[in-house]
Design an enzyme around this catalytic site. Structure first.
Site, short mmCIF file in Angstrom:
data_model
loop_
_atom_site.label_atom_id
_atom_site.label_comp_id
_atom_site.label_asym_id
_atom_site.label_seq_id
_atom_site.Cartn_x
_atom_site.Cartn_y
_atom_site.Cartn_z
CB CYS A 83 -8.70 -3.76 -0.08
SG CYS A 83 -8.32 -5.21 0.93
CG ASN A 84 -12.41 -7.44 1.30
OD1 ASN A 84 -12.90 -7.84 0.25
ND2 ASN A 84 -11.39 -8.03 1.89
CB ILE B 192 -0.96 -0.02 1.22
CG1 ILE B 192 -1.90 -1.24 1.15
CG2 ILE B 192 -1.74 1.27 1.36
CD1 ILE B 192 -2.79 -1.30 -0.07
CG HIS C 37 -15.04 -7.63 5.69
ND1 HIS C 37 -14.95 -8.98 5.98
CD2 HIS C 37 -13.82 -7.25 5.26
CE1 HIS C 37 -13.73 -9.40 5.73
NE2 HIS C 37 -13.01 -8.38 5.30
CB THR D 180 -1.10 -13.45 0.66
OG1 THR D 180 -0.19 -12.46 1.13
CG2 THR D 180 -0.40 -14.34 -0.37
CG HIS E 134 -10.53 -9.03 -1.89
ND1 HIS E 134 -9.87 -9.98 -1.15
CD2 HIS E 134 -10.00 -7.84 -1.51
CE1 HIS E 134 -8.98 -9.38 -0.36
NE2 HIS E 134 -9.03 -8.09 -0.57
P1 NAD Z 1 3.04 -4.82 3.62
O1 NAD Z 1 3.52 -5.88 4.54
O2 NAD Z 1 3.02 -5.07 2.16
O3 NAD Z 1 3.85 -3.49 3.86
C1 NAD Z 1 4.18 -3.01 5.11
C2 NAD Z 1 5.56 -2.38 5.04
O4 NAD Z 1 5.88 -1.82 6.30
C3 NAD Z 1 6.65 -3.39 4.69
O5 NAD Z 1 7.51 -2.81 3.75
C4 NAD Z 1 7.38 -3.59 6.03
O6 NAD Z 1 8.75 -3.91 5.85
C5 NAD Z 1 7.21 -2.23 6.66
N1 NAD Z 1 7.30 -2.21 8.12
C6 NAD Z 1 7.15 -3.21 8.99
N2 NAD Z 1 7.31 -2.76 10.25
C7 NAD Z 1 7.55 -1.45 10.14
C8 NAD Z 1 7.81 -0.43 11.07
N3 NAD Z 1 7.83 -0.68 12.38
N4 NAD Z 1 8.05 0.82 10.62
C9 NAD Z 1 8.03 1.09 9.28
N5 NAD Z 1 7.79 0.15 8.36
C10 NAD Z 1 7.55 -1.09 8.78
O7 NAD Z 1 1.59 -4.42 4.15
P2 NAD Z 1 0.42 -3.77 3.31
O8 NAD Z 1 -0.32 -4.85 2.61
O9 NAD Z 1 0.92 -2.62 2.54
O10 NAD Z 1 -0.53 -3.29 4.48
C11 NAD Z 1 -0.33 -2.06 5.17
C12 NAD Z 1 -1.64 -1.63 5.77
O11 NAD Z 1 -2.58 -1.45 4.71
C13 NAD Z 1 -2.28 -2.64 6.73
O12 NAD Z 1 -3.01 -1.92 7.70
C14 NAD Z 1 -3.23 -3.40 5.83
O13 NAD Z 1 -4.30 -4.00 6.54
C15 NAD Z 1 -3.73 -2.27 4.94
N6 NAD Z 1 -4.26 -2.69 3.65
C16 NAD Z 1 -3.68 -3.69 2.93
C17 NAD Z 1 -4.21 -4.05 1.71
C18 NAD Z 1 -3.65 -5.16 0.90
O14 NAD Z 1 -4.38 -5.82 0.20
N7 NAD Z 1 -2.37 -5.42 0.93
C19 NAD Z 1 -5.32 -3.38 1.20
C20 NAD Z 1 -5.88 -2.33 1.93
C21 NAD Z 1 -5.33 -2.00 3.16
#
Ligand code: NAD
Length: 342
Positions: A143-144, A16, A196, A173, A222
């Site tokens: 996202c959902n 994200i 959700h 994932t 999804h």
């Molecule tokens: P991700 O694991 O792809 O990315 C997270 C990033 O943060 C990674 O690069 C990780 O190395 C880094 N990280 C870990 N600990 C950290 C810290 N202490 N400080 C700084 N960086 C750190 O995760 P994502 O999928 O991008 O999800 C991030 C947020 O977005 C979550 O809340 C998730 O629920 C939400 N989200 C995800 C999606 C999806 O489908 N992937 C969709 C919508 C919302």
């Protein structure tokens, strides 16, 4: 209204975060000051060509230096130099970071993996933009939930909704993840309704909804099967006409070969959009039907990118830069939303 660029930091540059950084960098009223990385991996190296790299732990600086990645400072330095931090760290980490943002007197946006209580409001551009105007801490829903809000809000707003039943078939994932599963099973969430349903109520407060979520072994998108009982009488044409007013809802056609998430994402690649993303919710035209007062439809959600426009709009709301319509228009124009035809 402010006449200068909003200085934005991105903490957490994964699925994200990196998309938000790119989207923010396309806007005329905001600029990316830097991104926070934890490891000197290939993503850090590629990002360093475009953005200033900050690290969340000073003791890793040498590792970054050894890999030839220039470190501009720490998370704390970045927090001291921005107007707003977009926290896109993994679930639960954002909440821990909130104190730092508070101490630096900056605003922050959190993502859908955080509890709704992390923000003063939860955000979806169509359904509740104004609730985040001038707020300090806001959460963009998942996202959902964003997918549900995008297609249900137009219907709720125009016809009223008595009740929604939605089945969410969730990707296991993201495509860049080779660790999580399932890889050969179907995993229902045994909690009914799934989280959700209450989450959607944080952005459409009056909606009555039940959701069931099932995880399947795919990484692309999804799929949601939605049944909404309407308050007012509506025809299929009127419903479709309503959705057509919203650019972030894109009707797609099985008869043109878009019969699964594989072809929808292939079409996104074919359009050469940013990272092959599909910010819009893909709504299968043939699935839209009305039986009595119940509207049924099936939609696909590109989980990696549908929340990106919302993060940009949330920034505008929080600084009261533009009103809802103007912000959405600016964001859509910058990301190519509304000009597609797949
Ligand atoms: P991700 O694991 O792809 O990315 C997270 C990033 O943060 C990674 O690069 C990780 O190395 C880094 N990280 C870990 N600990 C950290 C810290 N202490 N400080 C700084 N960086 C750190 O995760 P994502 O999928 O991008 O999800 C991030 C947020 O977005 C979550 O809340 C998730 O629920 C939400 N989200 C995800 C999606 C999806 O489908 N992937 C969709 C919508 C919302």
């Amino acid at each position: 209204m402010l006449s200068f660029m909003i200085k934005v930091g991105i903490n957490g540059y994964g699925t994200i975060g990196r998309r938000i950084a790119h989207a923010v960098s396309l806007q005329p009223d905001m600029t990316v000051i830097g991104i926070v990385k934890t490891k000197p991996d290939y993503i850090s190296r590629i990002a360093s060509n475009t953005f200033n790299i900050f690290i969340n732990d000073l003791k890793n600086k040498e590792d970054f230096n050894n890999r030839g990645i220039k470190v501009k400072g720490t998370l704390e330095d970045l927090a001291g130099d921005v107007d707003i931090m977009i926290d896109s760290t993994p679930e639960g980490v954002g909440e821990k970071n909130k104190q730092l943002y508070d101490e630096n007197n900056i605003k922050a946006i959190f993502q859908g993996g955080e509890k709704s209580t992390v923000g003063e409001s939860s955000f979806n551009a169509y359904s509740n933009f104004n609730e985040s105007v001038n707020k300090r801490f806001v959460r963009v829903v998942s996202c959902n939930t964003t997918g549900l809000a995008r297609t249900l809000f137009p219907i709720y707003n125009r016809f009223g909704i008595k009740h929604v039943d939605a089945t969410l078939i969730r990707r296991a994932t993201d495509p860049n993840d080779s660790k999580k599963g399932p890889i050969n099973s179907i995993e229902p969430s045994l909690k009914i309704p799934s989280h959700h349903a209450p989450d959607l109520k944080t952005v459409i407060s009056g909606i009555n909804i039940d959701t069931v979520a099932i995880k399947v072994p795919t990484t692309l998108m999804h799929v949601h099967v939605v049944k909404a009982q309407l308050k007012e009488k509506a025809s299929r044409e009127e419903v479709v006409e309503e959705w057509n007013k919203y650019h972030r809802v894109l009707r797609v056609y099985g008869k043109e070969g878009l019969s699964s998430t594989a072809q929808i994402m292939d079409a996104a690649r074919e359009m050469q959009s940013n990272r092959s993303d599909l910010y819009e919710i893909a709504l299968w035209d043939e699935s839209v039907s009305l039986s009595g007062d119940t509207l049924s439809y099936i939609q696909a959600v590109h989980q990696e990118s549908d929340v990106i426009p919302e993060n940009v709009d949330a920034i505008r709301a929080m600084f009261n830069l533009e009103d809802k319509e103007k912000s959405i228009e600016m964001t859509d124009k910058s990301l190519g939303i509304g000009r597609r035809n797949i």
